[in-house]
Each structure stands twice: as structure tokens, then as C-alpha cells.
Design a protein around this motif. Structure first.
Motif, PDB file in Angstrom:
ATOM      1  N   ASP A   1       0.830  -1.210   0.000  1.00  8.69           N
ATOM      2  CA  ASP A   1       0.000   0.000   0.000  1.00  8.69           C
ATOM      3  C   ASP A   1       0.862   1.256   0.000  1.00  8.69           C
ATOM      4  N   VAL A   2       1.903   1.281   0.837  1.00  7.76           N
ATOM      5  CA  VAL A   2       2.741   2.488   0.894  1.00  7.76           C
ATOM      6  C   VAL A   2       3.585   2.618  -0.374  1.00  7.76           C
ATOM      7  N   ILE A   3       3.963   1.482  -0.966  1.00  8.83           N
ATOM      8  CA  ILE A   3       4.682   1.552  -2.245  1.00  8.83           C
ATOM      9  C   ILE A   3       3.804   2.196  -3.300  1.00  8.83           C
ATOM     10  N   ASP A   4       2.559   1.774  -3.348  1.00 11.98           N
ATOM     11  CA  ASP A   4       1.627   2.302  -4.341  1.00 11.98           C
ATOM     12  C   ASP A   4       1.294   3.771  -4.079  1.00 11.98           C
ATOM     13  N   THR A   5       1.205   4.141  -2.793  1.00 13.48           N
ATOM     14  CA  THR A   5       0.770   5.489  -2.430  1.00 13.48           C
ATOM     15  C   THR A   5       1.898   6.506  -2.469  1.00 13.48           C
ATOM     16  N   TYR A   6       3.068   6.122  -1.951  1.00 11.33           N
ATOM     17  CA  TYR A   6       4.118   7.112  -1.722  1.00 11.33           C
ATOM     18  C   TYR A   6       5.276   7.055  -2.712  1.00 11.33           C
ATOM     19  N   SER A   7       5.288   6.080  -3.624  1.00 13.30           N
ATOM     20  CA  SER A   7       6.394   6.055  -4.577  1.00 13.30           C
ATOM     21  C   SER A   7       5.912   5.778  -5.993  1.00 13.30           C
ATOM     22  N   PRO A   8       4.900   6.507  -6.482  1.00 15.58           N
ATOM     23  CA  PRO A   8       4.472   6.287  -7.869  1.00 15.58           C
ATOM     24  C   PRO A   8       5.549   6.721  -8.839  1.00 15.58           C
ATOM     25  N   GLU A   9       5.643   5.995  -9.958  1.00 12.57           N
ATOM     26  CA  GLU A   9       6.629   6.369 -10.973  1.00 12.57           C
ATOM     27  C   GLU A   9       6.168   7.627 -11.703  1.00 12.57           C
TER      28      GLU A   9
END
Length: 638
Positions: A626-634
Motif C-alpha cells: 500500500d505504501v509503495i503504491d501510495t508514496y512512490s508512484p513512478e
């Protein structure tokens, strides 16, 4: 007469009438019984002007019996008592550092506890922070039964550690080495020689001289190797240092030996931060073969770890070399410098900061000391500039646009592509689908087609709609700007089998042991994988701040890129910084893998306070995704 403990006790009770004995004991970090002893002794010192009284079943309060006598007593003793005794853990650590660095003899922990009016346990806890600070400067807190503790290490290291304390602690109450006088001596000498120095280095020089004068008056001198001193005599900085020293001697009646002049010259030689084009800093700057080779090793490490090739970037080489000349002086002599831009650099240039952090281990290995975060930040600026320049210098692409039929529609497509992507395009050619098979594709980088093609072509092909929608525009832009159109999302590098949530680890080694063992169960890694990770830890820090560390092998040793994650139940010390989330990264050793998007995503994730706090609060794999998707979008566009 009131001492510091008496005044602290009176102030607390006066500000909090009827204060609970337990609360009062916690404020002094002592037992209830000790508080009763403190109250009794303070009442003896107060005499007939005031008394501290305890209500039955209640707390302590102050009763003033003679207001004028009490005011006179406070006025007489306040400065001597209150200013001398720190009341917070941070202030106690500074006090202990200053005390221990300034004394040559032993002192017991019990004596220090008595001086600061706290328990032995409190002093023992504070001394752990003291020892960690001393270690950064190559000093040791030596302990010996029946003797106590003392600081051991070189005199120069003592001075550098003192210079990092508050100025009040450096000079001490009543010290005669006035910073104003020293500032005037330095300013006038530098102005006469037209020698420029930045504000941070100027302040460091003033503090260095102030500490030197106080230590010389205590008969503590710094040795310098004769050959090193001889080399310094031939530098332009030494002549200026002689002028500064003469002025200080004249104003403060303190004799500075030649070694002290040499160290003033060293401060002047280490004055610069990042090289600024067009400045006068180049005038007397000599880049040695040693520095040039260090830069080569740094760029080779960045290539191996990040697959960014700066090895032929002459401008970056020169910028790094110019910066390393004074930086090497600061590292050799453990001189510290602040970087007011550090937080902005981490936030705006996370990939460049990661590169600087990785390559800093070459500098640490070469010059014997690890770089501080402030120094890493300055190195990151050089890499950030190179990354931006590389983007602007990318060669333009030649493309072929294929449509169903018709010259008019082909021209319309050509115009649209020129309008949307002209920044990245050199030549646009068009043809209809019937003539693709016979078309010479020499010099064509990409084919964009509005209709399916029945045969394979020797260049990449991308199907798009005739009327480009937003998704098509973004996709084409990523291709032409050098981004991989089908680059793997960041989450693809994480595997639930490599996730250790709520891990109990006593220290850094325990966390690394657990992660490396799990990696060995899932991936084919060499037998010395853990040793390679440890070797990287020994070279330079891998903690990012923000409760995060990103350890990795010193060289790439796996065919794929992956990340193993551990969220710790409690924080552990990671080279002096607290860490709760550990991201063990292993990058592919295959040279053809582009990892710039991976590093951009990782850097954004690890520097996001919200992301890490959320992961620490909910240590499970679903939260990580979830945090990967939320806080590190390409990003779609650079």
C-alpha cells in the motif's frame, strides 16, 4: 548558600505548588527517599527566610517566611548555582562532554552524579550518548575499576569534539578567548590577503582558534609530523595562517606554536564546499593523481550499483575532483561542516543522494573517516547536476509513424507527434501499412503504428490510437525520453517471502543475520553474501535517517534485483541512528538492466516520513504494498 540542586528544587516546587513526591522524584531521576534528603538539605540552606513543606497525604509546596531575605538569597546564589547545573538530558550530555574532554585525570560516575544531582543510573545512561559522540571523533571513554572514567585519544580529536559543543561550553564561563576579538583578528588578516572563506568555514575557524587558545593555556598542545608541517609551510594558506596567529597572539597574549599555525592553515585549506563555476577557488587548486583516481573509483561504484554511466562525464569528474581537494583535508582532520540544504537535497534529489551515499565509502576508505550526512549532501549536488545534464543531452530519436492509408492522415499524424514530442524527436517519417515491409528502417529508433502489423520489425514497435489519448501520450513520452515503457513497477521487486514483519532483533547485526538468512532460503546467493553486506556496512553508513536503513552487498552478486524487508519491533542503533525499517537491496549484476526507475521509487519511499510511519505502525506485507503504491508512484514525465 544555595547550590544548583537547591535552586532547581525550589524552582520546580515554586512553579508547581503541592507537587506530588513521585513527580518530583521523576524530575530528578531519583527515589522518593532521595527527594526527602534533598528537601531537608535545601531547608537547611534556606534557614529562616523560607521552607519547603509537605502536606499530609499531599505534595510539596514552598512557604516564604521573609520575602526580602529570600529574594536576596536567590539573587546572590542564582548565577553560581542555576547556570552551572544542566536540567535536561541533552544539556547533561554537553556538560559531561565538556567536563571529560577538559580534564586529564579520572573521575567516578558517583562523583558526576553528585555534581549534577541525579542518580548513578541517569549518569550511566547519559554516558552512553557521550561515548557515541566521542567515537565519532576517534576518542574513547576509558573505564577502570576503582579509578573511574576518562577520555583518551589525540589532542586534536579532543579539540574537534569540543568545537562541536555549544560556544558557552567551549569557552566556559570567564574564558578570556573572546570570539569577538578572534573574529576581528581573522577578518582583518583575510581581508589584507584578499582571501575568501564561506560563512560556515569562517565560524569553524573562529571556534578552532578559541579552543586552541584555551587548551594552550592548559598546557595541552597538538603535535604535527615534521614532514607534514614542512608541506604546509609551502602553501599560500600557511602565510595567511601566520598573519592570523600573529594578530591573535597580539590581542590575547597567548603564544601559538608553529604546529598551531599549521592547523589554522589546514582549516583555511578545507574552507570550500562544492566548487562554484566562475569562482576564484580554482586559482591555486591542484588536482592530484590521487584525487583523480578516487573520482574514477567513485564513478565506477555508481555504475556498478546504479547502472548510471558517468565514467566519461568530464564535467562531473572535474566538479567532484575540485570538491574533494578541500574535502580530503576535512576528512583527514575530522573537521565538520554544516549543510543547510541537506533536507531539501534529500527530498528533491533522492537518487543523487543515494549515489553520493554509496560512493562516499570510497572517500571513507581513502581518507580514513566516514562522511557526515552534511558532506554527503554536497556530493549529491554534483550528481544531481550530472543527472539533469544527462537528461538534456539525450540524443533525439528518429521515428516511423505507420497509419492505415492516405497521405493526408499520415501528415496529420506527423504534425501531432511533432507537437507532442518535439523535444525528443529529430526526424519523423510516415508510411502506410502496405509499404512497411519494403521500408528501409536504417536510422529509425522506434515505430509507432495505428494498426496491427503482421510481420516483426528489427526495431521496437508500439501500437497507439490514431487520436492519441492521455495514456498514449504518456507512454510515448516515456519511451522517447529514455524511460522504459514497460518498466517494472516498484512493487515487482518485493516478495512476500522476503518480508519479516514485527522482527525481534537486539541490534543491527541481528537484523542483518535474519534478513540474509531469509534471502538465502529464497534466492540463489553466494555463500559469502552476509560477509559482502557486512563489508559494505564497514565502509560507510547505509542509514537514510527517517528510521530507515538500506544495507546491500558491497558488489552486485545476483542475477535479479530484489528487496528483503524487516520491520523491527523496537528501534536499534545503526551507526548512531535509530532504525525501525530495514530494506536489504540486492541489485542485478547484469549490465543491461536499467534501474534508474527502481532507485527513484526506492528513494522516494525511504525518505517519506508518512510511508515509513505507516509501515512501522502496521508491519505486514499488505501495508508495504500500500505504501509503495501510495508514496512512490513512478513519474510520467521528468
Amino acid at each position: 548558600m544555595l547550590d544548583g540542586r537547591d535552586i532547581k528544587l525550589i524552582d520546580i516546587i515554586d512553579a508547581h505548588p503541592d507537587i506530588d513526591p513521585v513527580d518530583l522524584a521523576e524530575r530528578f531521576s531519583v527515589s522518593d527517599r532521595s527527594v526527602r534528603t534533598y528537601v531537608r538539605k535545601t531547608n537547611e540552606a534556606l534557614g529562616s527566610c523560607a521552607q519547603i513543606e509537605k502536606r499530609r497525604g499531599g505534595g510539596y509546596s514552598l512557604r516564604v517566611l521573609n520575602a526580602s531575605a529570600f529574594a536576596a538569597l536567590r539573587a546572590r546564589d542564582a548565577h553560581a548555582g542555576q547556570d552551572a547545573v544542566p536540567t535536561t538530558p541533552e544539556a547533561r550530555v554537553d556538560y559531561l562532554l565538556n567536563d571529560l574532554l577538559s580534564r586529564a585525570d579520572w573521575i567516578t560516575v558517583d562523583d558526576l552524579a553528585s555534581i549534577l544531582f541525579v542518580s548513578r543510573n541517569v549518569i550511566t545512561s547519559d554516558l552512553r550518548q557521550v561515548a557515541a559522540t566521542l567515537e565519532r571523533f576517534g576518542l574513547v571513554l576509558e573505564k577502570r575499576p576503582h579509578y573511574g572514567i576518562r577520555v583518551t585519544g589525540p589532542e586534536m580529536s579532543r579539540r574537534l569534539c569540543l568545537a562541536n559543543l555549544t560556544l558557552d561550553c567551549i569557552i566556559g564561563t570567564g574564558g578570556s578567548a573572546s570570539l569577538d576579538v578572534i573574529a576581528r583578528c581573522v577578518s582583518e588578516s583575510l581581508a589584507e590577503e584578499d582571501f575568501q572563506i564561506n560563512s560556515a568555514a569562517y565560524q569553524n575557524l573562529l571556534v578552532h582558534i578559541a579552543v586552541a587558545v584555551e587548551r594552550i593555556r592548559a598546557n595541552c598542545y597538538v603535535p604535527m609530523e615534521p614532514e607534514h608541517l614542512e608541506r604546509m609551510r609551502s602553501t599560500p594558506e600557511y602565510l595567511i595562517a601566520k598573519k592570523v596567529a600573529a594578530a591573535v597572539e597580539r590581542e590575547l597574549t597567548a603564544e601559538l606554536p608553529e604546529e598551531e599555525i599549521g592547523y589554522i592553515a589546514i582549516h583555511l585549506a578545507g574552507k570550500q564546499t562544492l566548487y562554484t563555476p566562475g569562482s576564484d577557488a580554482d586559482a591555486n587548486l591542484v588536482i592530484s593523481d590521487e584525487v583523480w583516481n578516487v573520482v574514477s573509483r567513485m564513478l565506477e561504484m555508481v555504475w556498478n550499483a546504479f547502472h548510471f554511466d558517468f565514467r566519461n562525464d568530464l564535467e562531473l569528474r572535474m566538479n567532484l575532483a575540485r570538491h574533494i581537494v578541500p574535502l580530503s583535508v576535512r576528512l583527514r582532520y575530522r573537521m565538520r561542516i554544516d549543510n543547510p540544504l541537506l533536507s531539501d537535497i534529500k527530498q528533491r534529489f533522492p537518487v543523487a543522494y543515494s549515489m553520493a551515499l554509496e560512493s562516499s565509502c570510497i572517500l571513507a576508505e581513502e581518507y580514513g573517516n566516514a562522511l557526515s550526512e552534511d558532506e554527503v549532501g554536497y556530493i549529491a549536488l554534483a550528481f544531481a547536476l550530472a543527472i539533469e545534464r544527462q537528461k538534456s543531452e539525450r540524443p533525439r530519436k528518429n521515428i516511423l509513424v505507420v497509419c492505415a492509408s492516405g497521405q493526408g492522415s499520415a501528415r496529420l499524424l506527423e504534425w501531432r507527434y511533432r507537437q507532442e514530442f518535439g523535444t525528443w524527436l529529430d526526424r519523423i517519417e510516415t508510411c502506410d501499412v502496405a509499404h512497411v515491409a519494403s521500408r528501409d528502417l536504417t536510422g529509425i529508433d522506434y515505430v509507432f503504428t495505428t494498426v496491427p502489423l503482421e510481420r516483426k520489425l528489427p526495431v521496437p514497435v508500439r501500437e497507439v490510437k490514431y487520436f492519441l489519448d492521455d495514456e498514449d501520450v504518456n507512454s510515448v513520452r516515456r519511451i522517447l525520453s529514455g524511460e522504459a515503457a514497460a518498466a517494472a513497477p516498484l512493487a515487482a521487486y518485493f516478495d512476500e517471502r522476503l518480508f519479516l514483519g514485527a522482527l525481534d532483533a537486539e541490534d543491527k547485526d541481528g537484523a542483518l543475520d535474519a534478513l540474509c538468512a531469509r534471502v538465502a532460503e529464497v534466492h540463489d546467493v553466494p555463500g559469502d553474501f552476509r560477509a559482502l553486506v557486512q563489508r559494505r556496512e564497514e565502509l560507510a553508513q547505509t542509514c537514510f535517517g527517517n528510521l530507515v536503513a538500506m544495507p546491500h552487498p558491497v558488489t552486485p552478486v545476483t542475477t535479479s534485483t530484489f528487496v528483503a524487508v524487516a520491520v523491527l519491533n523496537h528501534s536499534v542503533s545503526w551507526n548512531g541512528q535509530e532504525v525501525r525499517a530495514v530494506f536489504l537491496v540486492s541489485v542485478s549484476s547484469l549490465r543491461d538492466q536499467k534501474l534508474d526507475a527502481f532507485y527513484r521509487g526506492m528513494a522516494r519511499l525511504l525518505t517519506s516520513r508518512e510511508a515509513i510511519q505507516k509501515l512501522v505502525s502496521n508491519p505486514d506485507f499488505a501495508t508495504l504494498l500500500d505504501v509503495i503504491d501510495t508514496y512512490s508512484p513512478e513519474p510520467e514525465k521528468e
